[in-house]
Structure formats: structure tokens, C-alpha cells
Motif scaffolding. Structure first.
Motif, PDB file in Angstrom:
ATOM      1  N   TRP A 259       0.800  -1.229   0.000  1.00  0.00           N
ATOM      2  CA  TRP A 259       0.000   0.000   0.000  1.00  0.00           C
ATOM      3  C   TRP A 259       0.826   1.268   0.000  1.00  0.00           C
ATOM      4  O   TRP A 259       0.283   2.369  -0.007  1.00  0.00           O
ATOM      5  N   GLN A 264      -1.193   2.680   8.262  1.00  0.00           N
ATOM      6  CA  GLN A 264      -2.358   3.335   7.661  1.00  0.00           C
ATOM      7  C   GLN A 264      -3.494   3.528   8.669  1.00  0.00           C
ATOM      8  O   GLN A 264      -4.581   3.945   8.286  1.00  0.00           O
ATOM      9  N   ASP A 266      -5.192   1.300   9.857  1.00  0.00           N
ATOM     10  CA  ASP A 266      -6.199   0.288   9.536  1.00  0.00           C
ATOM     11  C   ASP A 266      -6.593  -0.430  10.834  1.00  0.00           C
ATOM     12  O   ASP A 266      -5.744  -0.640  11.716  1.00  0.00           O
ATOM     13  N   LYS A 268      -7.042  -3.467  11.598  1.00  0.00           N
ATOM     14  CA  LYS A 268      -6.225  -4.644  11.856  1.00  0.00           C
ATOM     15  C   LYS A 268      -4.852  -4.243  12.389  1.00  0.00           C
ATOM     16  O   LYS A 268      -4.317  -4.866  13.319  1.00  0.00           O
ATOM     17  N   GLU A 269      -4.282  -3.216  11.793  1.00  0.00           N
ATOM     18  CA  GLU A 269      -2.992  -2.725  12.264  1.00  0.00           C
ATOM     19  C   GLU A 269      -3.093  -2.213  13.698  1.00  0.00           C
ATOM     20  O   GLU A 269      -2.225  -2.485  14.538  1.00  0.00           O
ATOM     21  N   GLY A 322     -11.837  -1.869   6.775  1.00  0.00           N
ATOM     22  CA  GLY A 322     -10.450  -1.470   6.537  1.00  0.00           C
ATOM     23  C   GLY A 322      -9.861  -2.251   5.392  1.00  0.00           C
ATOM     24  O   GLY A 322     -10.537  -2.989   4.658  1.00  0.00           O
ATOM     25  N   MET A 323      -8.570  -2.135   5.238  1.00  0.00           N
ATOM     26  CA  MET A 323      -7.871  -2.765   4.123  1.00  0.00           C
ATOM     27  C   MET A 323      -7.770  -4.277   4.281  1.00  0.00           C
ATOM     28  O   MET A 323      -7.458  -4.968   3.322  1.00  0.00           O
ATOM     29  N   HIS A 324      -8.011  -4.786   5.481  1.00  0.00           N
ATOM     30  CA  HIS A 324      -7.885  -6.219   5.720  1.00  0.00           C
ATOM     31  C   HIS A 324      -9.221  -6.954   5.643  1.00  0.00           C
ATOM     32  O   HIS A 324      -9.309  -8.104   6.018  1.00  0.00           O
ATOM     33  N   ASN A 325     -10.262  -6.312   5.127  1.00  0.00           N
ATOM     34  CA  ASN A 325     -11.565  -6.965   5.126  1.00  0.00           C
ATOM     35  C   ASN A 325     -11.645  -8.188   4.222  1.00  0.00           C
ATOM     36  O   ASN A 325     -12.540  -9.016   4.366  1.00  0.00           O
TER      37      ASN A 325
END
Length: 329
Positions: A259, A264, A266, A268-269, A322-325
Motif C-alpha cells: 500500500w 495506515q 487500519d 487490523k494494524e 479497513g484494508m484487511h476486510n
């Protein structure tokens, strides 16, 4: 597709054998109930409280005040040993079946078999099974078995009923060699945290019963002393914390590659960092002189709750978009 079908068969087979192992471990615990009649406290070996040096000095031995605090394990009966061995053999077989299921799933899709929540959950359960099998064989942890096998069964059951996904291609963002590195280390860390949580919870129960002895003992009194359980939980959690630190760093490097930025914010992060922070607080508390080990253990248990939130709510609830969906598909 034949490999994927065989992977499912192996998964169902492992659940059947794990169920038998859970029953066998329960059977084993029933044979561990100690007898305290005629026990003299002064004849019991002193118990070391803590783990070596919180403030740089060796911990001083403390004489137990009750027979319950002395660790009334003694020599296991032949019946108890036989039942424990049966339970362990069943656990080894079930874990081998589960690992073969994960491997066949990976071969079926020609990639690491953790590209969605179903695959991640089953692979994580396999990691817990392998970690427990290795540690139990070395340390004679038959007494811990039911508290590890039951959660494995729960995860596998939920995976099949709620998370099942047909074998397929990876999402583009997951097509990286970091998938094998980052996620595999996370599996091992979670396995350590799971075992540490189980031992930590038993420590709290054991200590409570040492301080307020029950009228009638049960298998809890046959476990190692609370001091020994606390030291063991700390050691296992420390290994998990080190691995989780690597997971956090590897995830940031992968994020930069995928990314364009290491961080970010996110969900998850953020939760990965929350877990690291809570366990870091536990390690600091555990190493601080004068802090009650029980209070430190509560922090460790909170860390495992954060682990569960990270791998359930954050992946599956739309609130945490988020980006981990993609991991929840």
C-alpha cells in the motif's frame, strides 16, 4: 478439487478424534484427584514464588501454609498415567489429521492455505495443536489437555459452520511472499498465547484454592503449584510476545510493499499494536518488583481477549471496515 475434498474429510476426521481426546483428558483428570489425609505441611517441599529475579535477586523459598499449597501431585497412579497417555496419543493423531487437512488445502489451491478466515482459523487451530503436542510430550502436560483441545474443537466447529469458503484464488493484495512469513509467525504466536492463557487461568484458580482451601480437593489440587503455573505461563507468553513483535514488524513491511506506507491506521494494524502493547505491559508488570503476580496475570488474560477480538470482530464485523476486510470473506 479432489485434494480440497480430501482436506475436508481430514478436517472432519480430526474433529472426531479431538472429541475422543477431550473425553480422554477429562477421564484422565478424574483419576488425578489427590488424597490429603495424613499430609504434614512441614514434610512438603518449599515452593518458589515468582520466577527467579524480578529485581535481580533470586526468589526466596516460601513454605506452603496448607497442604493444598504444597502441590499434592506425588506419584501419579497407574490409572492416571494410562488415561493421560491415551489422551495424548489421540491428540497426536487428531493434530496430524488437522495438519494434513491444512496441507492438502494448500496443495489444492497452490498457495499458502490461509487466504481467508476459514483457512486462517483451521491453520491457527493446527498451530495450537502442534504447539501443545510438542510441549505436552516434553513436559507431561496431560493435565492441560482438555483446556487446549476444547478450544480447538470450538474453533474448528465455527470454521465449518460459519466461515467455510470454497478453495479458490487469492485476493491480489495477498499475492506476496510475505503471506507465508507474516501469517505463519502470527499462527505460532497465537498458539503460544492460547497455551499461556489456559495456564494463566488455571494459575488463578489454583492460587485461589491455595489461599482458601476447599473442604474437598479435586483435580485442581493435583496440578503444579500456583507459583509453578505462573512461571510457566510467563515463559510461554514471553515466547508469544517475541513472535508477535516480529509479526507486527513484518506486517508493517508488507504494508509498505502493498500500500506504499508502513502504517495506515487500519483497524487490523491498530489491534495488532494493541495486542503488542497489552502483552508488553504484562511483561513490564511481571518484571517489576512488588507487583502481585495475580495482577500481572490479569493483564496477560486481557491481552488474549484482544487477540480474540483481533481475529474475530475486526475481521468479520462491518464496523471495522479497513484494508484487511478480504480476510473475512
Amino acid at each position: 478439487m479432489n485434494l480440497a475434498a480430501n482436506a475436508n474429510i481430514a478436517l472432519y476426521s480430526s474433529m472426531i478424534v479431538y472429541t475422543l481426546a477431550m473425553l480422554a483428558f477429562t477421564w484422565h483428570l478424574a483419576a488425578r484427584v489427590p488424597t490429603i489425609e495424613g499430609v504434614r505441611v512441614e514434610d512438603r517441599e518449599a515452593v518458589l514464588v515468582g520466577s527467579g529475579s524480578r529485581d535481580g535477586e533470586p526468589a526466596a523459598p516460601e513454605t506452603p501454609s496448607t497442604p493444598y499449597a504444597a502441590g499434592l501431585v506425588g506419584e501419579q497412579t497407574l490409572k492416571s498415567r494410562q488415561r493421560g497417555n491415551i489422551a495424548l496419543m489421540l491428540t497426536y493423531l487428531a493434530t496430524a489429521l488437522l495438519v494434513s487437512s491444512v496441507l492438502m488445502r494448500g496443495l489444492a489451491v497452490s498457495r499458502p492455505p490461509w487466504g481467508n478466515m476459514f483457512e486462517f482459523a483451521t491453520a491457527a487451530a493446527a498451530a495450537v495443536g502442534v504447539a501443545y503436542s510438542v510441549l505436552a510430550k516434553r513436559n507431561h502436560w496431560e493435565w492441560l489437555g482438555v483446556f487446549i483441545v476444547a478450544p480447538i474443537l470450538l474453533v474448528l466447529g465455527l470454521s465449518l459452520t460459519e466461515l467455510y469458503t470454497e478453495a479458490g484464488e487469492l485476493m491480489p493484495a495477498l499475492k506476496s511472499y510475505w503471506l507465508g512469513i507474516h501469517v505463519s509467525v502470527a499462527f505460532i504466536a497465537v498458539a503460544m498465547f492460547t497455551i499461556g492463557f489456559a495456564i494463566g487461568a488455571l494459575y488463578l484458580v489454583r492460587r485461589h484454592r491455595e489461599e482458601k482451601p476447599p473442604a474437598k480437593p479435586n483435580f485442581i489440587e493435583s496440578l503444579p503449584t500456583s507459583a509453578a503455573l505462573e512461571r510457566t505461563s510467563y515463559t510461554v507468553n514471553m515466547v508469544g510476545f517475541i513472535l508477535w513483535t516480529f509479526t507486527l514488524i513484518a506486517g508493517a513491511i508488507w504494508a509498505k510493499e502493498a500500500w506504499g506506507a508502513y502504517w495506515q491506521w487500519d483497524p487490523k494494524e491498530v489491534w495488532t499494536f494493541v495486542i503488542w502493547t497489552v502483552y508488553a505491559a504484562y511483561m513490564h508488570s511481571r518484571a517489576t518488583a512488588g507487583v502481585d503476580a495475580r495482577k500481572s496475570m490479569y493483564i496477560a488474560l486481557a491481552g488474549f481477549v484482544a487477540v480474540i477480538i483481533n481475529f474475530t470482530l475486526v475481521n468479520l464485523v462491518s464496523t471495522f471496515v479497513g484494508m484487511h476486510n478480504y480476510s473475512g470473506m
